[in-house]
Design a protein around this motif. Structure first.
Motif, PDB file in Angstrom:
ATOM      1  N   GLY A 144       0.823  -1.201   0.000  1.00  0.00           N
ATOM      2  CA  GLY A 144       0.000   0.000   0.000  1.00  0.00           C
ATOM      3  C   GLY A 144       0.856   1.249   0.000  1.00  0.00           C
ATOM      4  O   GLY A 144       2.086   1.181  -0.129  1.00  0.00           O
ATOM      5  N   VAL A 145       0.232   2.401   0.169  1.00  0.00           N
ATOM      6  CA  VAL A 145       0.957   3.676   0.101  1.00  0.00           C
ATOM      7  C   VAL A 145       1.924   3.852   1.272  1.00  0.00           C
ATOM      8  O   VAL A 145       2.899   4.592   1.176  1.00  0.00           O
ATOM      9  N   ASN A 146       1.677   3.167   2.382  1.00  0.00           N
ATOM     10  CA  ASN A 146       2.542   3.303   3.551  1.00  0.00           C
ATOM     11  C   ASN A 146       3.646   2.244   3.602  1.00  0.00           C
ATOM     12  O   ASN A 146       4.387   2.161   4.579  1.00  0.00           O
ATOM     13  N   GLY A 147       3.720   1.422   2.545  1.00  0.00           N
ATOM     14  CA  GLY A 147       4.755   0.396   2.501  1.00  0.00           C
ATOM     15  C   GLY A 147       4.327  -0.935   3.062  1.00  0.00           C
ATOM     16  O   GLY A 147       5.005  -1.939   2.869  1.00  0.00           O
ATOM     17  N   ASN A 148       3.210  -0.952   3.793  1.00  0.00           N
ATOM     18  CA  ASN A 148       2.669  -2.201   4.315  1.00  0.00           C
ATOM     19  C   ASN A 148       1.745  -2.838   3.273  1.00  0.00           C
ATOM     20  O   ASN A 148       1.473  -2.264   2.224  1.00  0.00           O
ATOM     21  N   VAL A 149       1.250  -4.030   3.581  1.00  0.00           N
ATOM     22  CA  VAL A 149       0.314  -4.692   2.671  1.00  0.00           C
ATOM     23  C   VAL A 149      -0.962  -3.857   2.574  1.00  0.00           C
ATOM     24  O   VAL A 149      -1.483  -3.370   3.581  1.00  0.00           O
ATOM     25  N   ALA A 150      -1.436  -3.672   1.333  1.00  0.00           N
ATOM     26  CA  ALA A 150      -2.649  -2.892   1.115  1.00  0.00           C
ATOM     27  C   ALA A 150      -3.826  -3.503   1.867  1.00  0.00           C
ATOM     28  O   ALA A 150      -3.873  -4.725   2.081  1.00  0.00           O
ATOM     29  N   PRO A 151      -4.813  -2.691   2.283  1.00  0.00           N
ATOM     30  CA  PRO A 151      -5.904  -3.187   3.137  1.00  0.00           C
ATOM     31  C   PRO A 151      -6.685  -4.375   2.567  1.00  0.00           C
ATOM     32  O   PRO A 151      -6.892  -5.366   3.266  1.00  0.00           O
ATOM     33  N   LEU A 152      -7.129  -4.293   1.301  1.00  0.00           N
ATOM     34  CA  LEU A 152      -7.916  -5.390   0.745  1.00  0.00           C
ATOM     35  C   LEU A 152      -7.106  -6.677   0.625  1.00  0.00           C
ATOM     36  O   LEU A 152      -7.563  -7.747   1.056  1.00  0.00           O
ATOM     37  N   PRO A 153      -5.884  -6.640   0.056  1.00  0.00           N
ATOM     38  CA  PRO A 153      -5.069  -7.864   0.029  1.00  0.00           C
ATOM     39  C   PRO A 153      -4.781  -8.405   1.422  1.00  0.00           C
ATOM     40  O   PRO A 153      -4.735  -9.630   1.615  1.00  0.00           O
ATOM     41  N   ALA A 154      -4.592  -7.517   2.410  1.00  0.00           N
ATOM     42  CA  ALA A 154      -4.339  -7.973   3.776  1.00  0.00           C
ATOM     43  C   ALA A 154      -5.553  -8.705   4.336  1.00  0.00           C
ATOM     44  O   ALA A 154      -5.411  -9.654   5.120  1.00  0.00           O
ATOM     45  N   TYR A 155      -6.735  -8.298   3.917  1.00  0.00           N
ATOM     46  CA  TYR A 155      -7.958  -8.972   4.376  1.00  0.00           C
ATOM     47  C   TYR A 155      -8.158 -10.298   3.653  1.00  0.00           C
ATOM     48  O   TYR A 155      -8.532 -11.300   4.283  1.00  0.00           O
ATOM     49  N   ARG A 156      -7.892 -10.324   2.350  1.00  0.00           N
ATOM     50  CA  ARG A 156      -8.138 -11.556   1.567  1.00  0.00           C
ATOM     51  C   ARG A 156      -7.139 -12.653   1.867  1.00  0.00           C
ATOM     52  O   ARG A 156      -7.480 -13.828   1.893  1.00  0.00           O
ATOM     53  N   GLN A 157      -5.838 -12.294   1.986  1.00  0.00           N
ATOM     54  CA  GLN A 157      -4.760 -13.260   2.239  1.00  0.00           C
ATOM     55  C   GLN A 157      -4.806 -14.424   1.232  1.00  0.00           C
ATOM     56  O   GLN A 157      -4.775 -15.590   1.603  1.00  0.00           O
ATOM     57  N   THR A 158      -4.878 -14.071  -0.046  1.00  0.00           N
ATOM     58  CA  THR A 158      -5.066 -15.060  -1.103  1.00  0.00           C
ATOM     59  C   THR A 158      -3.832 -15.148  -1.980  1.00  0.00           C
ATOM     60  O   THR A 158      -3.125 -14.158  -2.183  1.00  0.00           O
ATOM     61  N   ASN A 159      -3.565 -16.333  -2.507  1.00  0.00           N
ATOM     62  CA  ASN A 159      -2.457 -16.501  -3.447  1.00  0.00           C
ATOM     63  C   ASN A 159      -2.867 -17.461  -4.558  1.00  0.00           C
ATOM     64  O   ASN A 159      -3.797 -18.247  -4.408  1.00  0.00           O
ATOM     65  N   VAL A 160      -2.145 -17.379  -5.689  1.00  0.00           N
ATOM     66  CA  VAL A 160      -2.418 -18.229  -6.835  1.00  0.00           C
ATOM     67  C   VAL A 160      -1.109 -18.815  -7.340  1.00  0.00           C
ATOM     68  O   VAL A 160      -0.074 -18.136  -7.341  1.00  0.00           O
TER      69      VAL A 160
END
Length: 249
Positions: A92-108
């Motif tokens: 995200g803009v602060n260098g941490n994981v963006a809020p939506l990806p942090a909530y989903r925690q999904t990978n492919v």
């Protein structure tokens, strides 16, 4: 009489220029290449909104080229590569994981097999052995069909995002490259290209809840790599020898 000389001179120049062009075209039409390449494949989509070099996974290609004129080459190819992406790598803009990806925690994870046909435009006649440097940049565009086998999983309590399956689709490959003729027979290549897929299902997320995914864009995949190829020459027999084979004895 004096007025006809400039016209004749121009006509002679045009004929000579045309002869040179068609000579190059005729020579080019008698060459073809068979080659292999290795490199990296990158997926871009819901779980990787931007191209990320660290998402490169091994890929390999085999191709056949046919020169139809000095600048124009036709290419058929097969490409196979691994793909992967993870919400944990979307900053995200602060260098941490963006809020939506942090909530989903999904990978492919998975792989893509592609069959493609393309047209290449070579800027220089790199096969001309009279030149000191035998290289050319080139651009290409084509059409491709692909089969993507991927698995999407999540570490959050969102089981509806998990799916394992195959996606068959079409894509438009386009990109740039560089060719170097090491000898009359052997060539090296470097290429970087993007594939615009006409689907949003490489990650199986295109039809999910719009609150969890972006349903208004489509997926991409990229290939960049090195190649080596071998050139074949076809030498046409002059008509005089075809009419009288005894001349070859």
């Amino acid at each position: 009489m004096t007025h006809s000389n400039p016209f004749k001179t121009l006509l002679v120049c045009l004929v000579q220029a045309g002869s040179v062009f068609f000579a190059f075209s005729a020579a080019a039409q008698n060459t073809s290449e068979l080659g292999i390449g290795i490199g990296g494949m990158v997926y871009k989509g819901e779980l990787a909104p931007a191209y990320k070099f660290s998402n490169n996974r091994p890929a390999a290609t085999i191709f056949y080229r046919k020169d139809v004129s000095a600048p124009i080459t036709l290419r058929g190819s097969f490409l196979w590569g691994l793909v992967r992406a993870d919400d944990a790598n979307v900053q995200g803009v602060n260098g941490n994981v963006a809020p939506l990806p942090a909530y989903r925690q999904t990978n492919v994870k998975g792989n893509i097999l592609e069959a493609a046909a393309a047209v290449e435009y070579n800027f220089f006649d790199y096969r001309n052995r009279k030149e000191k440097v035998h290289f050319t940049p080139y651009v290409f565009v084509g059409v491709a069909g692909f089969l993507a086998r991927t698995r999407t999983v999540t570490n959050a309590d969102l089981e509806q995002l998990e799916k394992d399956g195959s996606t068959l689709g079409l894509a438009i490959p386009a990109g740039i490259g560089f060719k170097l003729a090491l000898s009359p027979r052997w060539n090296l290549g470097l290429e970087a290209g993007a594939r615009k897929a006409f689907t949003d299902e490489l990650d199986h997320l295109g039809t999910q809840n719009p609150l969890l995914v972006n349903t208004h864009d489509q997926d991409w995949y990229f290939y960049n790599g090195f190649s080596v190829s071998y050139t074949f020459y076809k030498i046409n027999c002059p008509d005089s020898y075809k009419a009288n084979p005894k001349l070859l004895r």
